[in-house]
Enzyme design. Structure first.
Site, short mmCIF file in Angstrom:
data_model
loop_
_atom_site.label_atom_id
_atom_site.label_comp_id
_atom_site.label_asym_id
_atom_site.label_seq_id
_atom_site.Cartn_x
_atom_site.Cartn_y
_atom_site.Cartn_z
NE ARG A 128 87.27 40.03 73.64
CZ ARG A 128 87.94 40.22 72.61
NH1 ARG A 128 87.88 41.03 71.72
NH2 ARG A 128 89.05 38.94 72.83
CE LYS A 161 85.16 41.88 66.90
NZ LYS A 161 84.21 41.40 67.58
#
Ligand code: 7PM
Length: 289
Positions: free
Chosen positions: A260, A225
């Site tokens: 995740r 991210k």
């Protein structure tokens, strides 16, 4: 407080006595991470199999891009993308499958096709989503997002981001419990990057123990991210593997039970080192009592 060491994924029990790895399988044509290479079921199965061999405990199948600013996909299109892949994965792999969706129609069809976990980045806020999730026997990951993927990064503001996110997730968990969902089917996720600035993401990450203390297993998704890119001085997405693995290990040290991730092998190594050398994290608790 009774302690649940397992997550009930439609009757299949996933042990959470150590942090588990959820491998990301995007079946969108525009995914930033894989460029939509896994639209064909055979390619999707091959990638998922490789992730399982590298240590993935769950495979998360997503057919709608949640990229900031993205347009929603009609449910028929989402079904067309994910159902053939779930069906093929179910036949090919032993691990629980997760469906990354916010739409009740997709939740129901995906569970019927074998998904054991519903992963909703919209926190079950769509009309009918709470009921669709509760009516299933699947585990449910409720994520916090401010606004919608279209609007979420427009000047996100919070008075106290940790308090607001924990409050939202506690309310969603209570709503599920009120519909008869047992605690061992519920997972909470603060939603890194979804309507949050770097500062908000950092406050949430450093405050993970507070979310863990609500008594439900916590899932953390920071893999590749932009918050990691920002920490590394605007590092592009291909250069974020090490940072993602380190962040997964740190999350586990704060008590997260599921991470995740895209890069499963690197994550598995990082979690193994965390487990051997990091601080000991107690057993996960349920929200019971
Ligand atoms: C574009 C932008 C594509 C962002 C994909 C993403 C999470 C999730 C996603 C998460 C849970 C990504 C995200 N992130 N589900 N789905 N938690 N539960 O980076 O943090 O994969 S999509």
């Amino acid at each position: 407080m009774p302690v649940s060491l397992t997550l009930d994924c439609s009757g299949r029990r996933l042990r959470l006595d150590r942090p588990r790895i959820m491998g990301v399988l995007n079946v969108t044509p525009d995914s930033f991470s894989d460029g939509g290479r896994f639209l064909e079921p055979e390619a999707a199965v091959a990638h998922a199999r490789a992730m399982v061999e590298a240590g993935a405990d769950i495979i998360d199948v997503g057919g709608e891009s949640t990229r900031p600013g993205s347009e929603p996909v009609p449910f028929e299109e989402e079904l067309r993308r994910v159902i053939p892949v779930l069906t093929a994965l179910r036949a090919a792999l032993p691990v629980p499958l997760s469906i990354d969706t916010s739409k009740p129609e997709v939740m129901r069809a995906a569970v019927a096709a074998g998904a054991g976990l519903i992963n909703d980045v919209n926190g079950l806020r769509a009309p009918g989503a709470l009921a669709a999730a509760a009516d299933s026997a699947a585990a449910i990951c409720v994520m916090h997002m401010r606004g919608t993927p279209r609007s979420m990064q427009r000047e996100p503001r919070y008075d106290d981001v940790l308090r607001e996110v924990c409050g939202f997730l506690a309310e969603r968990a209570s709503a599920l419990r009120g519909l008869g969902v047992p605690a061992d089917r519920i997972v909470l996720d603060p939603g890194f990057g979804f309507g949050k600035t770097l500062e908000h993401n950092v406050a949430l990450f450093r405050g993970l123990a507070e979310l863990v203390s609500l008594g439900y297993p916590v899932l953390v998704g920071v893999s590749r991210k932009s918050m990691l890119g920002a920490i590394l001085g605007d590092r592009p997405v291909e250069g974020r593997v090490t940072a993602s693995a380190v962040a997964a290990a740190l999350a586990a040290g704060y008590g997260a039970r599921i991470v995740r991730v895209h890069d499963v092998a690197a994550t598995a190594d990082a979690l193994a080192v965390q487990r051997a050398l990091g601080r000991t994290v107690g057993p996960p608790t349920t929200g019971e009592g």
